[in-house]
Every structure is written in structure tokens, then in C-alpha cells.
Write an enzyme that holds these catalytic residues in place. Structure first.
Site, PDB file in Angstrom:
ATOM      1  N   PRO A  87       1.048  -1.210  -0.183  1.00 29.94           N
ATOM      2  CA  PRO A  87      -0.188   0.031   0.177  1.00 29.94           C
ATOM      3  C   PRO A  87       0.776   1.392   0.054  1.00 29.94           C
ATOM      4  CG  PRO A  87      -0.269  -1.160   2.302  1.00 29.94           C
ATOM      5  CD  PRO A  87       0.604  -1.972   1.147  1.00 29.94           C
ATOM      6  N   GLU A 115       1.931  -8.309   8.671  1.00 29.12           N
ATOM      7  CA  GLU A 115       2.383  -6.891   8.982  1.00 29.12           C
ATOM      8  C   GLU A 115       2.903  -6.252   7.969  1.00 29.12           C
ATOM      9  OE1 GLU A 115       0.923  -5.140  11.216  1.00 29.12           O
ATOM     10  OE2 GLU A 115       2.042  -3.182  10.747  1.00 29.12           O
ATOM     11  N   ARG A 152      -4.430  -8.788 -20.446  1.00 31.56           N
ATOM     12  CA  ARG A 152      -5.451  -8.471 -21.429  1.00 31.56           C
ATOM     13  C   ARG A 152      -4.717  -7.792 -22.290  1.00 31.56           C
ATOM     14  NH1 ARG A 152      -8.666  -4.166 -20.832  1.00 31.56           N
ATOM     15  NH2 ARG A 152     -10.357  -4.895 -21.567  1.00 31.56           N
ATOM     16  N   ASP A 166     -10.768   1.364 -23.871  1.00 32.00           N
ATOM     17  CA  ASP A 166     -11.260   0.898 -22.624  1.00 32.00           C
ATOM     18  C   ASP A 166     -11.136   2.425 -21.839  1.00 32.00           C
ATOM     19  OD1 ASP A 166     -11.450  -1.637 -22.453  1.00 32.00           O
ATOM     20  OD2 ASP A 166      -9.424  -2.092 -22.019  1.00 32.00           O
TER      21      ASP A 166
HETATM   22  C1  LIG Z   1      -1.873  -5.987   5.955  1.00 33.26           C
HETATM   23  S1  LIG Z   1      -0.768  -5.596   4.546  1.00 33.26           S
HETATM   24  C2  LIG Z   1       0.601  -4.468   5.541  1.00 33.26           C
HETATM   25  C3  LIG Z   1       0.416  -3.192   5.502  1.00 33.26           C
HETATM   26  C4  LIG Z   1       1.473  -2.697   6.065  1.00 33.26           C
HETATM   27  N1  LIG Z   1       1.366  -2.693   7.665  1.00 33.26           N
HETATM   28  C5  LIG Z   1       1.223  -1.093   5.761  1.00 33.26           C
HETATM   29  O1  LIG Z   1       0.531  -0.412   6.382  1.00 33.26           O
HETATM   30  O2  LIG Z   1       1.837  -0.532   4.947  1.00 33.26           O
HETATM   31  C6  LIG Z   1      -0.272  -6.940   4.237  1.00 33.26           C
HETATM   32  C7  LIG Z   1       0.309  -7.006   2.778  1.00 33.26           C
HETATM   33  O3  LIG Z   1      -0.870  -6.890   1.808  1.00 33.26           O
HETATM   34  C8  LIG Z   1      -0.566  -6.238   0.725  1.00 33.26           C
HETATM   35  N2  LIG Z   1      -1.231  -5.073   0.466  1.00 33.26           N
HETATM   36  C9  LIG Z   1      -2.018  -4.568   1.395  1.00 33.26           C
HETATM   37  N3  LIG Z   1      -2.859  -3.417   0.697  1.00 33.26           N
HETATM   38  C10 LIG Z   1      -2.381  -3.300  -0.579  1.00 33.26           C
HETATM   39  C11 LIG Z   1      -2.371  -2.320  -1.504  1.00 33.26           C
HETATM   40  N4  LIG Z   1      -3.308  -1.322  -1.172  1.00 33.26           N
HETATM   41  N5  LIG Z   1      -2.005  -2.656  -2.806  1.00 33.26           N
HETATM   42  C12 LIG Z   1      -0.906  -3.446  -2.856  1.00 33.26           C
HETATM   43  N6  LIG Z   1      -0.688  -4.365  -1.922  1.00 33.26           N
HETATM   44  C13 LIG Z   1      -1.378  -4.378  -0.808  1.00 33.26           C
HETATM   45  C14 LIG Z   1       1.012  -5.870   0.807  1.00 33.26           C
HETATM   46  O4  LIG Z   1       1.662  -7.029   0.006  1.00 33.26           O
HETATM   47  C15 LIG Z   1       1.352  -6.091   2.200  1.00 33.26           C
HETATM   48  O5  LIG Z   1       2.542  -6.436   2.683  1.00 33.26           O
END
Ligand SMILES: C[S@@+](CC[C@H](N)C(=O)[O-])C[C@H]1O[C@@H](n2cnc3c(N)ncnc32)[C@H](O)[C@@H]1O
Length: 242
Positions: A87, A115, A152, A166
């Protein structure tokens, strides 16, 4: 052929993805390749660990660096782009999907969980991608979104005309589409689409895509270079609003 290698703790999540619809066909026709790699195959120590508590205290397990780096190295070639789903990365957009589809590189997609990752993973990745400003339980869904959107666009996966218009491809949303019946509970299909007049249909679609974007995503029009016709439409729509 573009190859996607996914590093995940939950390979079973991909079972439906690779055996359904367009992705399944693209795999069968060898237009793309997807390899799902279990990070646990690269676990370390006698307890086969892949995660551990975080230094400094705090809730949630952290993916350890060593299994991830071993998994990356086992699959990396000189043609790989290593992508971390997080994220905290740059927000994934259609433009990026187009760039990655046109680029020759194969993708290694790293899915976090719990985490997140040991921060030092950033020394081993080329790109950090986020789906948007929300937090998922893991990177698996995010990696499927990235693969799906790139696949795609790959040559011959779908008819190029299907993605030419698109949403977002020209900083515009796609035009509205309709199918049978012509009338449903008093809601009609626009008459022009039934006219058989191709030029009128094309012009109507062009305007509707612009109008839709004006109402739903005016932010997209701010950076767009408008044609003379689009400038005229914009002035008319703005006047209508005032
Ligand atoms: C619970 S999340 C960890 C979030 C982290 N503690 C933070 O707040 O940045 C677990 C995993 O989900 C994935 N993930 C969660 N949200 C995401 C998003 N918006 N985009 C891409 N991957 C995401 C990532 O690989 C991340 O390491």
C-alpha cells in the site's frame, strides 16, 4: 511471451484465477505464462520460518528477508522486473499497465501478508505498486489485478479493438454500451445504436465517452489535451451546468 512469477505464502488463492476465462485461455495458448511460487519453499532454519516478530515490539508478524531474497534469486533473470505489492507504493493505473505490457520484462510479483515485509526488501525490488489507498490482508489480490490488467493487453489475448476504447486509455472513460432487449421497464437503448449508421454511432460514442468523463471523472479532463471538437463539447457541457 510475458511471464509472471508470483511469490506468495498462499498459492492456493490463485487456483481459480489461472483456470478461468480469458486468463485460462491465454495460458493455454501460451500467450502468457504464470508461475506461482510458495515462499515457504525458501524458508530458513530448522523451524522452516518465513516470518518473525518485529524488532522494537508491536503486533503482527513480518515476512523475513532471507526467504524472499532466496525466492527472488531463484527466479530472477536478466529480463526480470521485481515488483513489490504494497500500500506504500505508487498507485497502479491503466497507463502503467500499458507500459508494463509493452515492456519486454517479465515480472516477479512479491505478495506480502500480516504486518508486511522487512523494510530491507526495498534493496531487492525495482518497483513498488499499490492498488490504492486501502489496506488488504495480502498482496495476492493485488498481484492478480496487475497480472490480469497486463495480460489482457498482451498481443492476441483479446481483440485489440476491445481495449482501444477502454476507460483511461485516452484519459477518457469508455462510452456506454447496451444489449438486448431494446426496452426494459421503460428504459430504452439509444436509437442511434439501432440505426446501423456507423459514422453516427462512432460520433455518438465519442461524445458520450467525453460526456461521461465530464460528469464522473472531471479530474481526467484537467490534464488532457483536448481536440477542437472536445473543447466545444466542454464549453457546452459547462454552460449546461451553470
Ligand atoms: C496487512 S498488509 C500490510 C500493511 C502494512 N502494515 C502497511 O500499513 O503498509 C499485508 C500485505 O498486503 C499487501 N497489500 C495490502 N494493501 C495493499 C494495496 N493497497 N496494494 C497492494 N498491496 C497491498 C502488501 O503486500 C502488504 O505487505
Amino acid at each position: 511471451m510475458k511471464k509472471f512469477t508470483v511469490l506468495t505464502l498462499f498459492p492456493e488463492m490463485f487456483a481459480g484465477f489461472v483456470t478461468t476465462s480469458i486468463i485460462k485461455k491465454a495460458l493455454e495458448r501460451k500467450l502468457i505464462a504464470i508461475e506461482i511460487v510458495d515462499i515457504r519453499d525458501y524458508s530458513v532454519g530448522k523451524h522452516h520460518q518465513v516470518d518473525d516478530y518485529q524488532y522494537g515490539g508491536g503486533q503482527g508478524m513480518v515476512l523475513m528477508l532471507e526467504p524472499l531474497v532466496k525466492a527472488i534469486r531463484a527466479h530472477q533473470t536478466s529480463n526480470s522486473l521485481v515488483v513489490l505489492l504494497t500500500p506504500q507504493g505508487q498507485t497502479y493505473q491503466q497507463k502503467m499497465a500499458v507500459n508494463l505490457a509493452n515492456d519486454k520484462a517479465d515480472l516477479i510479483l512479491i505478495c506480502g501478508h500480516y504486518e508486511g515485509f522487512d523494510e530491507r526488501i526495498l534493496h531487492y525490488v525495482d518497483l513498488e505498486l499499490s492498488l490504492g489507498d486501502y489496506v488488504l490482508t495480502g498482496g495476492e489480490l493485488a498481484s492478480m489485478v496487475v497480472i490480469d490488467s497486463i495480460a489482457r493487453l498482451a498481443t492476441d489475448v483479446i481483440n485489440p479493438e476491445s481495449h482501444q476504447n477502454d476507460s483511461f486509455s485516452e484519459e477518457l472513460l469508455d462510452y456506454p454500451v447496451y444489449t438486448k432487449p431494446v426496452t426494459f421497464e421503460g428504459h430504452e437503448v439509444p436509437a442511434v445504436l439501432l440505426s446501423g449508421h456507423h459514422q453516427n454511432i462512432a460520433q455518438w460514442r465519442e461524445f458520450k465517452a467525453f460526456e461521461k468523463t465530464f460528469y464522473k471523472r472531471p479530474d481526467l479532463l484537467k490534464d488532457k489535451k483536448l481536440s477542437e471538437l472536445q473543447q466545444k463539447w466542454l464549453a457546452e457541457l459547462e454552460q449546461k451546468e451553470n
